[in-house]
Scaffold this motif. Structure first.
Motif, PDB file in Angstrom:
ATOM      1  N   ALA A  17     136.524  99.539-100.386  1.00  0.00           N
ATOM      2  CA  ALA A  17     136.362  98.761 -99.161  1.00  0.00           C
ATOM      3  C   ALA A  17     137.743  98.698 -98.500  1.00  0.00           C
ATOM      4  CB  ALA A  17     135.855  97.356 -99.472  1.00  0.00           C
ATOM      5  N   GLN A  18     137.771  98.185 -97.283  1.00  0.00           N
ATOM      6  CA  GLN A  18     139.039  98.014 -96.569  1.00  0.00           C
ATOM      7  C   GLN A  18     139.186  96.565 -96.146  1.00  0.00           C
ATOM      8  OE1 GLN A  18     139.115 100.734 -93.265  1.00  0.00           O
ATOM      9  NE2 GLN A  18     139.781 102.422 -94.540  1.00  0.00           N
ATOM     10  N   ASP A  19     140.430  96.085 -96.185  1.00  0.00           N
ATOM     11  CA  ASP A  19     140.696  94.751 -95.654  1.00  0.00           C
ATOM     12  C   ASP A  19     140.832  94.849 -94.137  1.00  0.00           C
ATOM     13  OD1 ASP A  19     143.348  95.499 -95.006  1.00  0.00           O
ATOM     14  OD2 ASP A  19     144.263  94.262 -96.565  1.00  0.00           O
ATOM     15  N   PRO A  20     140.995  93.726 -93.431  1.00  0.00           N
ATOM     16  CA  PRO A  20     141.078  93.764 -91.961  1.00  0.00           C
ATOM     17  C   PRO A  20     142.237  94.592 -91.409  1.00  0.00           C
ATOM     18  CG  PRO A  20     140.666  91.531 -92.702  1.00  0.00           C
ATOM     19  CD  PRO A  20     140.961  92.348 -93.928  1.00  0.00           C
ATOM     20  N   ALA A  52     129.391  93.826-104.637  1.00  0.00           N
ATOM     21  CA  ALA A  52     129.286  94.729-103.483  1.00  0.00           C
ATOM     22  C   ALA A  52     128.279  94.193-102.472  1.00  0.00           C
ATOM     23  CB  ALA A  52     128.891  96.127-103.944  1.00  0.00           C
ATOM     24  N   ALA A  53     127.160  93.668-102.940  1.00  0.00           N
ATOM     25  CA  ALA A  53     126.157  93.096-102.033  1.00  0.00           C
ATOM     26  C   ALA A  53     126.727  91.894-101.298  1.00  0.00           C
ATOM     27  CB  ALA A  53     124.898  92.710-102.822  1.00  0.00           C
ATOM     28  N   HIS A  54     127.511  91.086-101.980  1.00  0.00           N
ATOM     29  CA  HIS A  54     128.171  89.927-101.368  1.00  0.00           C
ATOM     30  C   HIS A  54     129.101  90.378-100.245  1.00  0.00           C
ATOM     31  CE1 HIS A  54     130.563  86.230-101.068  1.00  0.00           C
ATOM     32  NE2 HIS A  54     131.641  86.981-101.268  1.00  0.00           N
ATOM     33  N   THR A  89     131.889 101.630 -99.962  1.00  0.00           N
ATOM     34  CA  THR A  89     131.589 103.044-100.193  1.00  0.00           C
ATOM     35  C   THR A  89     131.612 103.290-101.690  1.00  0.00           C
ATOM     36  OG1 THR A  89     132.678 103.624 -98.110  1.00  0.00           O
ATOM     37  CG2 THR A  89     132.314 105.408 -99.687  1.00  0.00           C
ATOM     38  N   TRP A  90     130.445 103.583-102.247  1.00  0.00           N
ATOM     39  CA  TRP A  90     130.335 103.832-103.673  1.00  0.00           C
ATOM     40  C   TRP A  90     130.903 105.201-104.026  1.00  0.00           C
ATOM     41  CZ3 TRP A  90     129.153 100.261-107.202  1.00  0.00           C
ATOM     42  CH2 TRP A  90     128.555  99.080-106.756  1.00  0.00           C
ATOM     43  N   ASP A  91     131.486 105.307-105.213  1.00  0.00           N
ATOM     44  CA  ASP A  91     132.078 106.555-105.683  1.00  0.00           C
ATOM     45  C   ASP A  91     131.810 106.653-107.181  1.00  0.00           C
ATOM     46  OD1 ASP A  91     133.671 108.651-106.549  1.00  0.00           O
ATOM     47  OD2 ASP A  91     135.469 107.951-105.532  1.00  0.00           O
ATOM     48  N   ASP A  92     131.084 107.693-107.596  1.00  0.00           N
ATOM     49  CA  ASP A  92     130.749 107.842-109.014  1.00  0.00           C
ATOM     50  C   ASP A  92     131.583 108.916-109.699  1.00  0.00           C
ATOM     51  OD1 ASP A  92     129.641 110.094-107.879  1.00  0.00           O
ATOM     52  OD2 ASP A  92     127.603 109.721-108.599  1.00  0.00           O
ATOM     53  N   ASN A  93     132.766 109.183-109.181  1.00  0.00           N
ATOM     54  CA  ASN A  93     133.603 110.249-109.716  1.00  0.00           C
ATOM     55  C   ASN A  93     134.557 109.820-110.837  1.00  0.00           C
ATOM     56  OD1 ASN A  93     132.648 112.408-108.075  1.00  0.00           O
ATOM     57  ND2 ASN A  93     133.736 111.488-106.355  1.00  0.00           N
ATOM     58  N   LEU A  94     134.529 108.566-111.238  1.00  0.00           N
ATOM     59  CA  LEU A  94     135.385 108.116-112.342  1.00  0.00           C
ATOM     60  C   LEU A  94     134.503 107.900-113.571  1.00  0.00           C
ATOM     61  CD1 LEU A  94     138.197 107.253-113.337  1.00  0.00           C
ATOM     62  CD2 LEU A  94     137.652 104.928-112.574  1.00  0.00           C
TER      63      LEU A  94
END
Length: 120
Positions: free
Chosen positions: A105-108, A81-83, A92-97
């Protein structure tokens, strides 16, 4: 009997191949693989990392899906994620799983991508 997923197909707008190549190879670290000539004439591009393949196909009236996405298992998720963030990709982090660390994340082209790693 289904034994595995061979690939996931995502759509992209016409003319987006250069941006997709830069993202999937330069940011995500995947390798572009050649499309068969008859399919290459349609545009788009294919990528691979290990056994995982993502195919990006051109869709004339493209609109990115809001919920549909591939879930990509990664190792070292915080570093990954840092990369991505360092290369300009918003995560966007999500801790719901339960039992997993994950982010989106989204691609272009605006395709939603999920990255996840099970808790050890």
């Amino acid at each position: 009997m289904i034994t595995a997923i061979d690939h996931v197909q995502l759509a992209a707008p016409p003319g987006s191949e250069d941006a997709l190549r830069a993202f999937y190879t330069g940011v995500l670290g995947m390798t572009e693989i050649p499309k068969p000539p008859v399919l290459a004439a349609r545009g788009g591009c294919w990528f691979q990392a290990g056994a995982v393949q993502l195919h990006l196909g051109v869709e004339e009236d493209f609109r990115p899906a809001r919920k549909a996405h591939p879930g990509l298992r990664v190792t070292g998720i915080e570093a990954y994620a840092a990369h991505l963030t360092a290369l300009g990709t918003e995560v966007t982090w999500d801790d719901n799983l339960p039992g997993h660390h994950r982010f989106y994340a989204q691609d272009p082209a605006g395709n939603r991508l999920e990255f996840l790693q099970p808790h050890v």
